[in-house]
Design an enzyme around this catalytic site. Structure first.
Site, PDB file in Angstrom:
ATOM      1  N   GLY A 134      72.460  21.714 -27.253  1.00 39.33           N
ATOM      2  CA  GLY A 134      72.019  20.347 -26.961  1.00 39.33           C
ATOM      3  C   GLY A 134      72.530  19.838 -25.621  1.00 39.33           C
ATOM      4  N   ARG A 135      73.814  20.003 -25.354  1.00 43.14           N
ATOM      5  CA  ARG A 135      74.389  19.447 -24.123  1.00 43.14           C
ATOM      6  C   ARG A 135      74.047  20.278 -22.893  1.00 43.14           C
ATOM      7  NH1 ARG A 135      77.830  21.126 -27.817  1.00 43.14           N
ATOM      8  NH2 ARG A 135      79.334  22.784 -27.411  1.00 43.14           N
ATOM      9  N   GLU A 153      70.131   9.157 -36.435  1.00 43.63           N
ATOM     10  CA  GLU A 153      69.915   8.068 -35.473  1.00 43.63           C
ATOM     11  C   GLU A 153      68.524   8.192 -34.838  1.00 43.63           C
ATOM     12  OE1 GLU A 153      72.406  10.141 -35.611  1.00 43.63           O
ATOM     13  OE2 GLU A 153      74.345   9.206 -35.188  1.00 43.63           O
ATOM     14  N   LYS A 184      79.507  12.906 -39.749  1.00 42.43           N
ATOM     15  CA  LYS A 184      78.089  12.788 -40.118  1.00 42.43           C
ATOM     16  C   LYS A 184      77.935  12.887 -41.626  1.00 42.43           C
ATOM     17  CE  LYS A 184      75.950  15.345 -36.318  1.00 42.43           C
ATOM     18  NZ  LYS A 184      75.096  16.485 -36.040  1.00 42.43           N
ATOM     19  N   HIS A 201      88.731  -0.889  -7.799  1.00 40.43           N
ATOM     20  CA  HIS A 201      89.072  -2.277  -8.083  1.00 40.43           C
ATOM     21  C   HIS A 201      89.379  -2.482  -9.562  1.00 40.43           C
ATOM     22  CE1 HIS A 201      87.900  -3.576  -4.025  1.00 40.43           C
ATOM     23  NE2 HIS A 201      87.143  -2.504  -4.120  1.00 40.43           N
ATOM     24  N   GLU A 232      82.815  18.242 -25.622  1.00 38.76           N
ATOM     25  CA  GLU A 232      82.210  18.835 -26.818  1.00 38.76           C
ATOM     26  C   GLU A 232      82.277  20.360 -26.742  1.00 38.76           C
ATOM     27  OE1 GLU A 232      78.799  17.108 -29.714  1.00 38.76           O
ATOM     28  OE2 GLU A 232      78.029  17.816 -27.818  1.00 38.76           O
TER      29      GLU A 232
HETATM   30  C1  G6Q Z   1      75.075  18.747 -28.105  1.00 39.95           C
HETATM   31  C2  G6Q Z   1      75.217  18.308 -29.464  1.00 39.95           C
HETATM   32  C3  G6Q Z   1      74.638  16.964 -29.789  1.00 39.95           C
HETATM   33  C4  G6Q Z   1      73.143  16.959 -30.018  1.00 39.95           C
HETATM   34  C5  G6Q Z   1      72.753  15.658 -30.692  1.00 39.95           C
HETATM   35  C6  G6Q Z   1      71.281  15.516 -30.898  1.00 39.95           C
HETATM   36  O1  G6Q Z   1      75.416  19.823 -27.679  1.00 39.95           O
HETATM   37  O2  G6Q Z   1      74.809  19.295 -30.315  1.00 39.95           O
HETATM   38  O3  G6Q Z   1      74.954  15.995 -28.821  1.00 39.95           O
HETATM   39  O4  G6Q Z   1      72.461  17.145 -28.824  1.00 39.95           O
HETATM   40  O5  G6Q Z   1      73.434  15.540 -31.903  1.00 39.95           O
HETATM   41  O6  G6Q Z   1      70.817  16.534 -31.719  1.00 39.95           O
HETATM   42  P1  G6Q Z   1      69.285  16.752 -31.917  1.00 39.95           P
HETATM   43  O7  G6Q Z   1      68.693  17.107 -30.599  1.00 39.95           O
HETATM   44  O8  G6Q Z   1      69.156  17.866 -32.912  1.00 39.95           O
HETATM   45  O9  G6Q Z   1      68.711  15.457 -32.429  1.00 39.95           O
END
Ligand code: G6Q
Length: 555
Positions: free
Chosen positions: A281-282, A226, A518, A398, A367
């Site tokens: 990532g998160r 994406e 994916k 509401h 996640e």
């Molecule tokens: C978070 C996940 C996921 C990740 C995205 C973006 O913990 O791993 O949400 O952040 O898939 O990944 P990239 O930063 O590698 O594009």
């Protein structure tokens, strides 16, 4: 059929977390004794209940007295936390051990906001010099852009920044950007493109001038479909206007761990802001993934955000478990999840600027702990991560609060409210706060049949007007939504998630559950442009692909 493990029903309250059977049995017995007690009686019996079950940590005040607990509950839950070795796991995380076992990685988002001068070791190397170097690089770059010294290809200052990323590379920065609106640079707007639905990128670019727009391609892997699709699209949109490839350098920067892919995309390595595989990532908004935040609110405010998180890290590391905010929040969640059989947890911010927090926490929590196999590969027979959901509390009143008050589900609620608004409309703020207070009181007390009879004028349908009450909630009061307070709040939730993962014996830091879809999407994509009907999937998927073929041909 290969041996896909079959789980027992998750709808059952399943207290027998295997590693802690004895204490869980005690908690189960205690639950049987407590389950029919009403919180309004507990408040009537104990005038000290508010003082007993509340605590202040820095900018945050947590009132957890409106929970279905007494002192024995909390003592047992703390004992469970001790038996699960929360402190040991916590020290292993802070110590850089590779507790993300399935990816063989350390888990060190706490290093990103380590504002002390203590080293943090990974594989015998102190990562702090690199962490500080990236923070400094972000600061220097942001200052140039914010002061108008960094100019676009035609000599104009940058007015718009677009963060292109998804998931962890999008939700955190986007939520923080919204939350800290009062601290933003007045002449620099940040936009976020995440969705691969072309309307997202098209609409975002429609309003932008390529001469004054800076793109941040934010992707840990720099391979996410994406993000890369949107990155290549914006790059060609930009080149249509700017013509010369050499202009890319003034308008594209990258945030990634993958230097080679960044360079292959056409961004100079010098314009890459680095982070490391030990940042999930998160959990990455504290890293260079926060570049859009620094651009918006400036270096000093970003440091205050980091400092707030660091202060919560310090509290989490040093406060006794019984007075430890993330531990208390986590153990209350375990209490409802594993003993009451609650399936979800609702997040209700009474602060317009925190309206994206529920979405951010959905990812952070689900996640991390939405897993049915433990860290050793065993299928669990107990409930793990709750379904996290929510929305702006006042709007929810509401809309969906009906179900929380009178539905058949037990839904523990976190109310989050700022004491001091950034708005000057004090009477608005009083109404907001009054509503938050009223909701938590109504959820706790309910309204009996007798009370209903004496308080409503129309005596018809009384049963429908009764509120059972006894619905648990936490109230998290934030002094004011400053960068520091926000840092504390987010770190508190991160550690809550961590503690729950330890109790459930999960690896909270991998996410294998996002992989299968994916992979299948990659297989299916070329099939969408085939002329012949697709027959290689199940009948439903074939049917849907072929249905799409017809629409694609028609258009
Ligand atoms: C978070 C996940 C996921 C990740 C995205 C973006 O913990 O791993 O949400 O952040 O898939 O990944 P990239 O930063 O590698 O594009």
């Amino acid at each position: 059929m290969s041996a896909i493990p079959v789980k027992s029903s998750y709808a059952e309250p399943l207290p027998n977390v295997p590693l802690h059977r004895h204490i869980c049995q005690q908690l189960q017995q205690h639950y049987q004794a407590l389950r029919h007690q009403h919180m309004r009686d507990m408040f009537a019996e104990d005038p000290q209940r508010f003082e007993r079950f509340s605590l202040q940590v820095g900018d945050l005040f947590l009132d957890y007295s409106k929970n279905r607990i007494n002192s024995e509950t909390m003592a047992l839950l703390v004992k469970l936390a001790e038996e699960a070795d929360i402190t040991g796991w916590r020290d292993r995380m802070f110590g850089g051990e590779k507790i993300n076992n399935t990816e063989n990685r350390a888990v060190l988002h706490v290093a990103l906001r380590n504002r002390s001068d203590r080293p943090v070791w990974v594989d015998g190397v102190d990562v702090m010099p690199d962490v500080r170097a990236v923070i400094d690089k972000m600061a220097a770059f942001a200052e140039q852009v914010r002061e108008g010294a960094w100019l676009g290809y035609s000599g104009k200052r940058i007015t718009d920044v677009v963060n292109i990323g998804i998931g962890g590379s999008d939700l955190g920065p986007q939520m923080v950007y919204q939350a800290l609106k009062p601290y933003r640079h007045p002449d620099l707007k940040v936009h976020f493109i995440s969705n691969v639905d072309g309307t997202h990128a098209e609409e975002a670019l429609e309003a932008l001038n390529p001469e004054t727009t800076l793109f941040i391609i934010s992707s840990k892997t720099f391979t996410t479909q994406e993000t890369m699709t949107n990155a290549f699209f914006t790059r060609s949109w930009f080149l249509q206007h700017a013509q010369l490839e050499c202009h890319i350098a003034r308008h594209f920067v990258a945030v990634s761990t993958n230097r080679d892919a960044v360079v292959a995309f056409g961004i100079d390595a010098a314009q890459m802001f680095e982070f490391w595989d030990w940042v999930g990532g998160r959990y990455s908004l504290w890293s260079a993934i926060g570049l859009s935040i620094v651009l918006a609110i400036g270096h000093e405010n970003f440091l205050a955000l980091l400092q707030g998180a660091h202060d919560m890290d310090e509290h989490f590391q040093h406060a006794p478990l019984a007075q430890n905010m993330p531990v208390i929040m986590a153990m209350l969640g375990v209490w409802y999840n594993n003993f009451f059989g609650a399936e979800s947890q609702v997040i209700l911010p009474y602060d317009h600027y925190l309206r994206s927090l529920p979405m951010y926490l959905e990812q952070a929590d689900m996640e991390s702990n939405g897993k049915s196999v433990d860290r050793n590969g065993q299928v669990v027979d107990y409930a793990t991560g709750a379904i996290v959901w929510g929305a702006s509390g006042i709007n929810g009143q509401h809309a969906f609060y009906q179900l929380i008050h009178q539905g058949t589900k037990l839904i523990p609620a976190d109310f989050i409210v700022s004491m001091q608004s950034h708005s000057s409309l004090q009477s608005h703020h009083d109404i907001l706060v009054a509503n938050f207070l009223a909701q938590t009181e109504a959820l706790m007390r309910g309204r009996t049949l007798e009370e209903t009879q004496s308080s409503v004028t129309d005596q018809a349908y009384l049963a429908q007007k009764v509120f059972a009450g006894n619905h648990p909630s936490n109230a998290l009061l934030v002094n004011q939504l400053t960068p520091h307070a926000l840092g504390m709040l987010l770190a508190a939730y991160e550690h809550k998630i961590f503690v729950q993962g330890v109790i459930w014996n999960l690896n909270s830091f991998d996410q294998w559950g996002v992989e299968l879809g994916k992979q299948l999407a990659k297989q299916i994509l070329p099939e969408l442009s085939l002329h012949d009907a697709v027959t290689s999937h199940d009948a439903s998927t074939n049917g849907l692909i072929n249905y799409y073929h017809r629409w694609r041909k028609a258009s």
